[in-house]
Write an enzyme that holds these catalytic residues in place. Structure first.
Site, short mmCIF file in Angstrom:
data_model
loop_
_atom_site.label_atom_id
_atom_site.label_comp_id
_atom_site.label_asym_id
_atom_site.label_seq_id
_atom_site.Cartn_x
_atom_site.Cartn_y
_atom_site.Cartn_z
N ASP A 1 0.81 -1.21 0.00
CA ASP A 1 0.00 0.00 0.00
C ASP A 1 0.85 1.27 0.00
O ASP A 1 0.50 2.25 -0.65
CB ASP A 1 -0.94 0.01 1.20
N GLY A 2 1.96 1.24 0.71
CA GLY A 2 2.85 2.40 0.72
C GLY A 2 3.40 2.73 -0.65
O GLY A 2 3.53 3.90 -1.03
#
Length: 121
Positions: A44-45
């Protein structure tokens, strides 16, 4: 069509990026300045980093999960072959639509704008 990669800094993500580059080479051109598609490889980062980086570009995003969290990603790392197939098929369909539009379009009332085509596209 042009694409860019945003890659998490680990061996699995880098290996996945090489596989994607190989799989897209026949239909796509790598362009990290003005991509039509941004492929995020990580978690997700990494996809949030990609969105932040290309925030002012008119492009689409897709995520391949190789990280620890993958809520925003579309594919798992073991689905890379399916991703390559899906993207190449989508481009082929898009090109067929572009060809059909350039040759003629049937309007809602049944009339053609441009030349009528019998090519089935």
């Amino acid at each position: 069509m042009k694409y860019a990669l945003m890659i998490r800094n680990d061996a699995l993500s880098k290996e996945t990026a090489l596989k994607i580059k190989e799989g897209l080479k026949d239909f796509f051109m790598y362009d990290d300045q003005n991509p039509d598609l941004v492929i995020s490889i990580g978690g997700d980062g990494t996809i949030l980093e990609a969105v932040h980086h290309y925030l002012n570009k008119d492009c689409c995003f897709v995520g391949i999960h190789t990280g620890t969290l993958g809520f925003y990603t579309d594919y798992q790392v073991d689905q890379v072959d399916q991703f390559i197939k899906d993207v190449n098929e989508a481009l082929k369909k898009e090109n067929n639509i572009i060809i059909a539009v350039s040759e003629g379009v049937k309007t809602a009332d049944g009339n053609y704008v441009g030349e009528e085509t019998k090519s089935g596209k």
